[in-house]
Design a protein around this motif. Structure first.
Motif, PDB file in Angstrom:
ATOM      1  N   VAL A   1      10.489  91.392   3.344  1.00  0.00           N
ATOM      2  CA  VAL A   1      10.199  90.866   3.416  1.00  0.00           C
ATOM      3  C   VAL A   1      10.835  89.884   2.001  1.00  0.00           C
ATOM      4  N   LEU A   2      11.443  90.557   1.368  1.00  0.00           N
ATOM      5  CA  LEU A   2      12.041  90.203   0.487  1.00  0.00           C
ATOM      6  C   LEU A   2      14.020  89.758   0.669  1.00  0.00           C
ATOM      7  N   LEU A   3      14.673  90.346   1.303  1.00  0.00           N
ATOM      8  CA  LEU A   3      16.001  90.011   2.239  1.00  0.00           C
ATOM      9  C   LEU A   3      15.891  89.526   3.049  1.00  0.00           C
ATOM     10  N   ASP A   4      14.241  88.756   4.169  1.00  0.00           N
ATOM     11  CA  ASP A   4      14.267  87.541   4.943  1.00  0.00           C
ATOM     12  C   ASP A   4      13.848  86.126   4.032  1.00  0.00           C
ATOM     13  N   ALA A   5      13.761  86.048   2.580  1.00  0.00           N
ATOM     14  CA  ALA A   5      13.293  84.513   1.626  1.00  0.00           C
ATOM     15  C   ALA A   5      14.794  85.111   0.634  1.00  0.00           C
ATOM     16  N   VAL A   6      15.797  85.894   0.874  1.00  0.00           N
ATOM     17  CA  VAL A   6      17.418  85.769   0.838  1.00  0.00           C
ATOM     18  C   VAL A   6      17.489  84.679   1.533  1.00  0.00           C
ATOM     19  N   ALA A   7      16.884  85.727   2.698  1.00  0.00           N
ATOM     20  CA  ALA A   7      18.409  84.684   3.735  1.00  0.00           C
ATOM     21  C   ALA A   7      17.841  83.289   4.206  1.00  0.00           C
ATOM     22  N   GLU A   8      16.861  83.200   3.640  1.00  0.00           N
ATOM     23  CA  GLU A   8      16.783  82.148   4.387  1.00  0.00           C
ATOM     24  C   GLU A   8      16.837  80.589   3.371  1.00  0.00           C
ATOM     25  N   ARG A   9      16.670  80.890   1.701  1.00  0.00           N
ATOM     26  CA  ARG A   9      17.412  80.308   1.028  1.00  0.00           C
ATOM     27  C   ARG A   9      18.977  80.294   1.255  1.00  0.00           C
ATOM     28  N   MET A  10      19.641  81.379   1.848  1.00  0.00           N
ATOM     29  CA  MET A  10      21.253  81.400   1.767  1.00  0.00           C
ATOM     30  C   MET A  10      21.471  80.149   3.193  1.00  0.00           C
ATOM     31  N   ALA A  11      20.800  79.658   3.719  1.00  0.00           N
ATOM     32  CA  ALA A  11      20.998  79.395   5.368  1.00  0.00           C
ATOM     33  C   ALA A  11      21.572  78.820   5.077  1.00  0.00           C
TER      34      ALA A  11
ATOM     35  N   HIS B   1      13.292  78.090  -6.454  1.00  0.00           N
ATOM     36  CA  HIS B   1      14.812  79.174  -6.212  1.00  0.00           C
ATOM     37  C   HIS B   1      14.227  80.446  -7.500  1.00  0.00           C
ATOM     38  N   SER B   2      13.954  79.381  -9.209  1.00  0.00           N
ATOM     39  CA  SER B   2      13.677  81.157  -9.511  1.00  0.00           C
ATOM     40  C   SER B   2      12.506  81.909  -9.327  1.00  0.00           C
ATOM     41  N   ASP B   3      11.882  81.714  -8.425  1.00  0.00           N
ATOM     42  CA  ASP B   3      11.203  82.923  -8.628  1.00  0.00           C
ATOM     43  C   ASP B   3      11.726  83.789  -7.152  1.00  0.00           C
ATOM     44  N   LEU B   4      12.079  82.946  -6.844  1.00  0.00           N
ATOM     45  CA  LEU B   4      13.315  84.251  -6.081  1.00  0.00           C
ATOM     46  C   LEU B   4      14.071  85.019  -7.443  1.00  0.00           C
TER      47      LEU B   4
ATOM     48  N   THR C   1      23.184  89.845   8.763  1.00  0.00           N
ATOM     49  CA  THR C   1      21.941  90.246   9.849  1.00  0.00           C
ATOM     50  C   THR C   1      20.865  89.276   9.506  1.00  0.00           C
ATOM     51  N   ALA C   2      20.482  89.222   8.601  1.00  0.00           N
ATOM     52  CA  ALA C   2      18.767  88.654   8.289  1.00  0.00           C
ATOM     53  C   ALA C   2      19.163  86.815   8.690  1.00  0.00           C
ATOM     54  N   LEU C   3      20.970  86.333   7.448  1.00  0.00           N
ATOM     55  CA  LEU C   3      21.116  85.892   7.297  1.00  0.00           C
ATOM     56  C   LEU C   3      21.282  84.570   8.909  1.00  0.00           C
ATOM     57  N   GLY C   4      22.105  85.459   9.688  1.00  0.00           N
ATOM     58  CA  GLY C   4      21.806  85.141  11.235  1.00  0.00           C
ATOM     59  C   GLY C   4      20.181  84.573  11.671  1.00  0.00           C
ATOM     60  N   ARG C   5      19.549  85.672  11.747  1.00  0.00           N
ATOM     61  CA  ARG C   5      18.582  84.626  12.275  1.00  0.00           C
ATOM     62  C   ARG C   5      17.972  83.866  11.966  1.00  0.00           C
ATOM     63  N   HIS C   6      18.502  83.772  10.620  1.00  0.00           N
ATOM     64  CA  HIS C   6      17.627  82.182   9.889  1.00  0.00           C
ATOM     65  C   HIS C   6      19.143  81.059  10.684  1.00  0.00           C
ATOM     66  N   THR C   7      20.077  81.611  10.704  1.00  0.00           N
ATOM     67  CA  THR C   7      20.684  80.498  11.317  1.00  0.00           C
ATOM     68  C   THR C   7      20.944  79.781  12.738  1.00  0.00           C
ATOM     69  N   GLY C   8      21.107  80.770  13.772  1.00  0.00           N
ATOM     70  CA  GLY C   8      21.206  81.234  14.689  1.00  0.00           C
ATOM     71  C   GLY C   8      22.730  81.239  15.032  1.00  0.00           C
ATOM     72  N   LEU C   9      23.510  81.614  13.972  1.00  0.00           N
ATOM     73  CA  LEU C   9      25.658  82.318  14.412  1.00  0.00           C
ATOM     74  C   LEU C   9      25.534  83.220  14.878  1.00  0.00           C
ATOM     75  N   PRO C  10      26.173  83.949  15.142  1.00  0.00           N
ATOM     76  CA  PRO C  10      26.582  84.813  15.841  1.00  0.00           C
ATOM     77  C   PRO C  10      27.578  85.791  14.188  1.00  0.00           C
ATOM     78  N   CYS C  11      27.416  87.290  14.440  1.00  0.00           N
ATOM     79  CA  CYS C  11      27.447  88.002  13.289  1.00  0.00           C
ATOM     80  C   CYS C  11      28.699  89.017  14.010  1.00  0.00           C
ATOM     81  N   ALA C  12      30.053  89.003  12.623  1.00  0.00           N
ATOM     82  CA  ALA C  12      30.280  90.334  12.982  1.00  0.00           C
ATOM     83  C   ALA C  12      29.820  91.541  11.748  1.00  0.00           C
ATOM     84  N   PHE C  13      30.519  92.864  11.948  1.00  0.00           N
ATOM     85  CA  PHE C  13      30.427  93.515  10.473  1.00  0.00           C
ATOM     86  C   PHE C  13      31.827  93.815  10.729  1.00  0.00           C
ATOM     87  N   VAL C  14      32.509  93.904   9.081  1.00  0.00           N
ATOM     88  CA  VAL C  14      33.251  94.462   8.803  1.00  0.00           C
ATOM     89  C   VAL C  14      33.221  95.302   8.249  1.00  0.00           C
TER      90      VAL C  14
END
Length: 190
Positions: free
Chosen positions: A42-52, A3-6, A74-87
């Motif tokens: 790469v950083l966005l993917d790490a963020v999404a992985e930690r948010m999942a 968490h601290s590294d991120l 979009t990145a979070l949806g990749r890690h959760t498998g949940l569909p996304c809406a763009f508001v």
């Protein structure tokens, strides 16, 4: 990555000092330029992985707010498998004319996803509109909570704010704060 590294990586990529006007109208001498971490895949993917793991049980749709919430959702949806809406901030007068594009939100439990929260103003506006369209919005999830009243404003409207990091987490992650850049700017919610 811890968490601290991120937090340290986000701070290094996105922390700016200078004079900034935030979306809320407040001024700040510190700014977290979300586009700097969102543009790094790469950083966005790490963020999404930690948010999942922070996505509440029962969530059916992830709803990213224009513009900064879109890459995060979009990145979070990749890690959760949940569909996304763009508001959108406002529905377009052409095409589908929809406020929320992508996944259907009516009658579904929707998690608002945002990048940086200061006052929570855009989350409040978007939640009101999404609820009018039949979305069940109970929580919002952000990458960075600036800790400047957003959580309290959202709670007053029945929305619980979840955050991956706070501004204090980012500051604490570095031994000595060295600004990435110094600029004067008008900034969106950051």
């Amino acid at each position: 990555m811890t968490h601290s590294d991120l937090a340290a990586r986000i701070h290094a990529a996105a922390h700016l000092t200078g004079d900034f006007v935030l979306r809320s109208g407040r001024t700040a001498t510190e700014y977290f330029d979300k586009y700097r971490f969102e543009a790094d895949p790469v950083l966005l993917d790490a963020v999404a992985e930690r948010m999942a793991p922070l996505v509440p049980a029962g969530t059916e749709v992830l709803a990213g707010l224009e513009m900064g919430g879109i890459p995060v959702v979009t990145a979070l949806g990749r890690h959760t498998g949940l569909p996304c809406a763009f508001v959108r901030k406002t529905a377009k007068a052409y095409g589908t004319r929809r406020l929320a594009e992508g996944a259907e939100i009516g009658g579904r439990r929707v998690l608002i996803v945002e990048d940086v929260v200061t006052s929570g103003g855009q989350i409040l506006l978007s939640t009101e509109e999404l609820r009018t369209l039949g979305a069940d919005v109970r929580e919002a999830l952000c990458v960075i909570d600036r800790g400047q009243g957003g959580a309290e404003a959202l709670a007053a409207q029945g929305i619980r704010l979840l955050s991956l990091l706070t501004a204090d987490d980012l500051r604490a992650s570095v031994a000595s704060v060295t600004p990435v850049a110094s600029v004067t700017s008008e900034a969106s919610e950051a």
